[in-house]
Design an enzyme around this catalytic site. Structure first.
Site, short mmCIF file in Angstrom:
data_model
loop_
_atom_site.label_atom_id
_atom_site.label_comp_id
_atom_site.label_asym_id
_atom_site.label_seq_id
_atom_site.Cartn_x
_atom_site.Cartn_y
_atom_site.Cartn_z
N SER A 56 -4.10 3.81 1.06
CA SER A 56 -3.08 2.94 0.88
C SER A 56 -2.00 3.27 0.01
CB SER A 56 -3.48 1.59 0.39
OG SER A 56 -4.13 0.80 1.69
N LYS A 59 1.42 3.82 1.08
CA LYS A 59 2.24 2.61 1.38
C LYS A 59 3.61 2.66 0.57
CE LYS A 59 -1.23 -0.31 3.52
NZ LYS A 59 -2.58 -0.82 3.20
N SER A 116 -1.80 -5.49 0.35
CA SER A 116 -1.94 -4.09 1.01
C SER A 116 -2.12 -3.94 2.36
CB SER A 116 -3.23 -3.29 0.38
OG SER A 116 -3.57 -2.09 0.72
N LYS A 223 -0.24 0.82 -7.16
CA LYS A 223 -0.96 0.69 -5.82
C LYS A 223 -2.13 1.23 -5.76
CE LYS A 223 -0.79 -1.03 -1.56
NZ LYS A 223 -2.42 -0.98 -1.94
#
Length: 388
Positions: A56, A59, A116, A223
């Site tokens: 993730s 992202k 997320s 993140k």
């Protein structure tokens, strides 16, 4: 007579033989990268150019492109976007969107950052894709990443879902984080939000997974990522005083290890390095020879105060040298960049600072050219025929 000149400085910036090299941070991460943004100094590099599954953390690239679209008017924060069957079909971490929803762009962005949301990424992707598909958006992400200098990144989707060929290096992730911080400061506060209860529909997914937020160590983004293939990773940033660091770790074996490793890296980066003054603006650091000028040399000076990030235990001096192509041909304008100061802290990568001319040097007249030609001819005669 022409060539690269490297002048080793032996005054206030000479090598201090008793200085202690910085202790390298020992990390269990598969790959790691730490950079100090105030100086651009790389503090840690462990396999940072190896393309790995980013989970993730990738992202962040979708967010970067979304922020660009907000900047040029292709999106607005209040605009509502439809949810496709494809977006709704994603599992894992989601906002629990369905095809009856039309969701504000701002909520989608917060859903990506805080929750997320895999589905939220795809809603954004399909809205901005050149062909309306997530696959087309992924191809665009790869092209955009290349233009940003992310040479070890390729994308197969918008959210980091495990897929063949979906790869990023930790250095690329750090570069992307740096761009997000510097290019879009108006949105950066979103990364420090600790909760987002979208529509009240998913009480089990309202908390930001960044383990450093709220610890009082200056962490304010960015993140996390986790899949069975990628392990546990984090792209993080923290600010203390005038310094900000960006770090990326990847391939840890648990969320606990990720949290402990991240906190240790932040503490190490701020406690084991300090910002120190090297030279004041206007200080003449060295002199360089001038070719065909009314003066034979020009001062090399810093155009602004120079500061360097140094290990705490390194003492007050570091290795340094001035590098320029000699001789420098006149005319030369005051403030013209003509050399570089290379600092060599022990245990760290070299850092280069531009040096500029301290004054104007006009081109010489006829007599100067005659004199220079004579000196050049004499020098060649003294050297003898080439190859002897």
């Amino acid at each position: 007579m022409f060539g690269l000149i490297r002048t080793v400085l032996i005054a206030c910036m000479a090598v201090l033989m008793l200085s202690l090299p910085v202790a390298a941070f020992s990390t269990n991460a598969r790959s790691a990268f730490v950079v100090d943004l105030s100086t651009g100094t790389v503090l840690l590099n462990k396999d940072a150019d190896t393309p790995l599954p980013p989970a993730s953390m990738s992202k962040l690239m979708t967010l970067y492109v979304a922020f660009e679209a907000l900047g040029d008017g292709r999106l607005t924060l209040d605009e509502k976007l439809p949810v496709s069957q494809h977006a709704m079909s994603y599992g894992g971490s989601t906002m629990f969107l369905d095809t009856t929803d039309r969701v504000r762009v701002e909520d989608l962005l917060r859903g990506i950052i805080v929750l997320s949301g895999n589905d939220a990424c795809v809603v954004i992707a399909e809205a901005l894709s050149p062909d309306g598909t997530e696959a087309g958006f992924a191809r665009y992400l790869t092209q955009r990443a290349q233009k940003l200098g992310m040479t070890n990144s390729t994308f197969a989707n918008a959210n980091g879902w495990p897929a063949a060929g979906h790869r990023m290096s930790t250095r690329d992730l750090a570069l992307l984080a740096t761009h997000l911080i510097q290019d879009f400061p108006q949105y950066y506060s979103l990364f420090s939000e600790r909760e987002f209860a979208f529509d009240g529909r998913a009480p089990q997914n309202v908390h930001n997974r960044n383990p450093l937020l709220g610890l009082g160590i200056g962490a304010d983004g960015m993140k996390t990522g986790h899949t069975s293939e990628a392990g546990y990773g984090l792209v993080g940033s923290a600010k203390q005083g005038d310094r900000r660091i960006v770090f990326v770790i990847s391939g840890l074996d648990s969320a606990k290890a990720r949290a402990e490793e991240s906190e240790s890296i932040v503490n190490w980066a701020f406690r084991q390095f300090t910002l120190r003054p090297i030279a004041k603006a206007g200080t003449v650091i060295a002199e360089a020879d001038v070719w065909m000028g009314r003066e034979s040399s020009v001062g090399l000076t810093a155009s602004e105060d120079l500061n360097a990030l140094l290990p705490v235990l390194s003492g007050d001096a570091i290795g340094a040298e001035v590098v320029y192509n000699s001789p420098i041909e006149a005319p030369i304008a005051k403030g013209q960049e003509i050399a570089k100061l290379i600092l060599k802290p022990e245990g760290l990568d070299e850092t280069a600072f531009p040096l500029v001319a301290d004054r104007n040097i006009a081109a010489g007249g006829f007599l100067t050219r005659i004199k220079t030609a004579a000196i050049t001819l004499l020098h060649r005669l003294q050297e003898g025929p080439e190859g002897t």
